[in-house]
Design a protein around this motif. Structure first.
Motif, PDB file in Angstrom:
ATOM      1  N   GLY A   1       0.828  -1.195   0.000  1.00 35.05           N
ATOM      2  CA  GLY A   1       0.000   0.000   0.000  1.00 35.05           C
ATOM      3  C   GLY A   1       0.865   1.249   0.000  1.00 35.05           C
ATOM      4  O   GLY A   1       1.656   1.429   0.923  1.00 35.05           O
ATOM      5  N   TYR A   2       0.734   2.082  -1.006  1.00 36.39           N
ATOM      6  CA  TYR A   2       1.519   3.316  -1.106  1.00 36.39           C
ATOM      7  C   TYR A   2       1.330   4.176   0.143  1.00 36.39           C
ATOM      8  O   TYR A   2       2.276   4.751   0.659  1.00 36.39           O
ATOM      9  CB  TYR A   2       1.100   4.091  -2.354  1.00 36.39           C
ATOM     10  CG  TYR A   2       1.849   5.375  -2.557  1.00 36.39           C
ATOM     11  CD1 TYR A   2       3.091   5.375  -3.186  1.00 36.39           C
ATOM     12  CD2 TYR A   2       1.339   6.598  -2.118  1.00 36.39           C
ATOM     13  CE1 TYR A   2       3.803   6.553  -3.374  1.00 36.39           C
ATOM     14  CE2 TYR A   2       2.036   7.776  -2.306  1.00 36.39           C
ATOM     15  CZ  TYR A   2       3.274   7.747  -2.930  1.00 36.39           C
ATOM     16  OH  TYR A   2       3.975   8.913  -3.112  1.00 36.39           O
TER      17      TYR A   2
ATOM     18  N   TRP B   1      -7.550  -0.043  -0.052  1.00 33.99           N
ATOM     19  CA  TRP B   1      -7.561  -1.432  -0.523  1.00 33.99           C
ATOM     20  C   TRP B   1      -6.836  -2.342   0.475  1.00 33.99           C
ATOM     21  O   TRP B   1      -7.242  -3.484   0.674  1.00 33.99           O
ATOM     22  CB  TRP B   1      -6.940  -1.562  -1.924  1.00 33.99           C
ATOM     23  CG  TRP B   1      -5.454  -1.420  -1.933  1.00 33.99           C
ATOM     24  CD1 TRP B   1      -4.728  -0.295  -2.189  1.00 33.99           C
ATOM     25  CD2 TRP B   1      -4.499  -2.431  -1.615  1.00 33.99           C
ATOM     26  NE1 TRP B   1      -3.383  -0.555  -2.046  1.00 33.99           N
ATOM     27  CE2 TRP B   1      -3.217  -1.861  -1.692  1.00 33.99           C
ATOM     28  CE3 TRP B   1      -4.596  -3.776  -1.265  1.00 33.99           C
ATOM     29  CZ2 TRP B   1      -2.048  -2.578  -1.452  1.00 33.99           C
ATOM     30  CZ3 TRP B   1      -3.440  -4.491  -1.015  1.00 33.99           C
ATOM     31  CH2 TRP B   1      -2.177  -3.890  -1.108  1.00 33.99           C
ATOM     32  N   TYR B   2      -5.764  -1.839   1.102  1.00 32.18           N
ATOM     33  CA  TYR B   2      -5.020  -2.650   2.065  1.00 32.18           C
ATOM     34  C   TYR B   2      -5.902  -3.005   3.263  1.00 32.18           C
ATOM     35  O   TYR B   2      -5.922  -4.148   3.711  1.00 32.18           O
ATOM     36  CB  TYR B   2      -3.755  -1.923   2.547  1.00 32.18           C
ATOM     37  CG  TYR B   2      -3.084  -2.681   3.668  1.00 32.18           C
ATOM     38  CD1 TYR B   2      -2.222  -3.732   3.395  1.00 32.18           C
ATOM     39  CD2 TYR B   2      -3.346  -2.368   4.998  1.00 32.18           C
ATOM     40  CE1 TYR B   2      -1.643  -4.460   4.427  1.00 32.18           C
ATOM     41  CE2 TYR B   2      -2.770  -3.092   6.026  1.00 32.18           C
ATOM     42  CZ  TYR B   2      -1.927  -4.134   5.738  1.00 32.18           C
ATOM     43  OH  TYR B   2      -1.364  -4.865   6.756  1.00 32.18           O
ATOM     44  N   GLY B   3      -6.632  -2.025   3.783  1.00 24.63           N
ATOM     45  CA  GLY B   3      -7.527  -2.296   4.906  1.00 24.63           C
ATOM     46  C   GLY B   3      -8.549  -3.366   4.566  1.00 24.63           C
ATOM     47  O   GLY B   3      -8.800  -4.272   5.370  1.00 24.63           O
TER      48      GLY B   3
ATOM     49  N   SER C   1       5.066  -1.674   5.955  1.00 28.78           N
ATOM     50  CA  SER C   1       4.120  -2.157   6.964  1.00 28.78           C
ATOM     51  C   SER C   1       2.812  -2.643   6.348  1.00 28.78           C
ATOM     52  O   SER C   1       1.997  -3.262   7.025  1.00 28.78           O
ATOM     53  CB  SER C   1       3.821  -1.051   7.983  1.00 28.78           C
ATOM     54  OG  SER C   1       2.969  -0.056   7.438  1.00 28.78           O
ATOM     55  N   ALA C   2       2.616  -2.363   5.072  1.00 25.91           N
ATOM     56  CA  ALA C   2       1.388  -2.756   4.361  1.00 25.91           C
ATOM     57  C   ALA C   2       1.727  -3.681   3.203  1.00 25.91           C
ATOM     58  O   ALA C   2       1.225  -3.531   2.098  1.00 25.91           O
ATOM     59  CB  ALA C   2       0.657  -1.510   3.874  1.00 25.91           C
ATOM     60  N   THR C   3       2.595  -4.658   3.466  1.00 22.93           N
ATOM     61  CA  THR C   3       2.984  -5.629   2.439  1.00 22.93           C
ATOM     62  C   THR C   3       2.067  -6.843   2.518  1.00 22.93           C
ATOM     63  O   THR C   3       1.818  -7.380   3.596  1.00 22.93           O
ATOM     64  CB  THR C   3       4.446  -6.071   2.634  1.00 22.93           C
ATOM     65  OG1 THR C   3       5.296  -4.911   2.604  1.00 22.93           O
ATOM     66  CG2 THR C   3       4.878  -7.039   1.538  1.00 22.93           C
ATOM     67  N   ILE C   4       1.596  -7.268   1.359  1.00 22.87           N
ATOM     68  CA  ILE C   4       0.662  -8.387   1.247  1.00 22.87           C
ATOM     69  C   ILE C   4       1.205  -9.393   0.240  1.00 22.87           C
ATOM     70  O   ILE C   4       1.667  -9.009  -0.833  1.00 22.87           O
ATOM     71  CB  ILE C   4      -0.719  -7.892   0.740  1.00 22.87           C
ATOM     72  CG1 ILE C   4      -1.378  -6.953   1.737  1.00 22.87           C
ATOM     73  CG2 ILE C   4      -1.623  -9.044   0.361  1.00 22.87           C
ATOM     74  CD1 ILE C   4      -2.123  -7.617   2.848  1.00 22.87           C
TER      75      ILE C   4
END
Length: 129
Positions: A49-50, A57-59, A115-118
């Motif tokens: 997530g940028y 979208w990350y949430g 911190s928002a890596t999927i």
């Protein structure tokens, strides 16, 4: 859980057109497709997530854990898995390699985006993880 076949992963990783659509709160309706950068590392597909964990979208991906992606002419039902640990350094390197020279690279390898890596994993249609 399924793994990407080599051909699909290569096509997706080489493309610059991945759109992610996590499920909405009802768990059945796909969210609005969001264009994001993707990279492949050790046979797995990753996105970030940028805006870090504040990315809408990350949430949704973190909460719903499933949805779909459209990339390289493929539409795939997928699961979303949060990622942490040493693999983040390899993902940073993949971003540097794929997006070298792009003005958005630095934010994508920042602590906020890390911190928002999927990890995106293919799944059978209709099967929730």
């Amino acid at each position: 859980m399924h793994r990407w076949n080599d051909d699909e992963l290569r096509k997706i990783a080489d493309a610059d057109d991945l759109h992610v659509s996590p499920f909405r709160e009802d768990g059945r309706t796909y969210g609005t497709p969001t264009w994001i950068w993707s990279v492949a590392v050790d046979g797995a597909l990753y996105v970030r997530g940028y805006n870090g964990q504040n990315s809408r979208w990350y949430g949704a991906a973190a909460q719903q854990k499933a949805g779909r992606i459209v990339a390289a002419g493929l539409t795939k039902e997928v699961a979303f898995e949060p990622v942490d640990g040493p693999i983040l350094d390899s993902i940073d390197e993949a971003y540097r390699s794929k997006y070298r020279g792009n003005r958005y690279l630095e934010p994508m390898i920042s602590a906020r985006a890390r911190s928002a890596t999927i990890r995106i994993v293919p799944r059978q249609a209709g099967v929730r993880s």
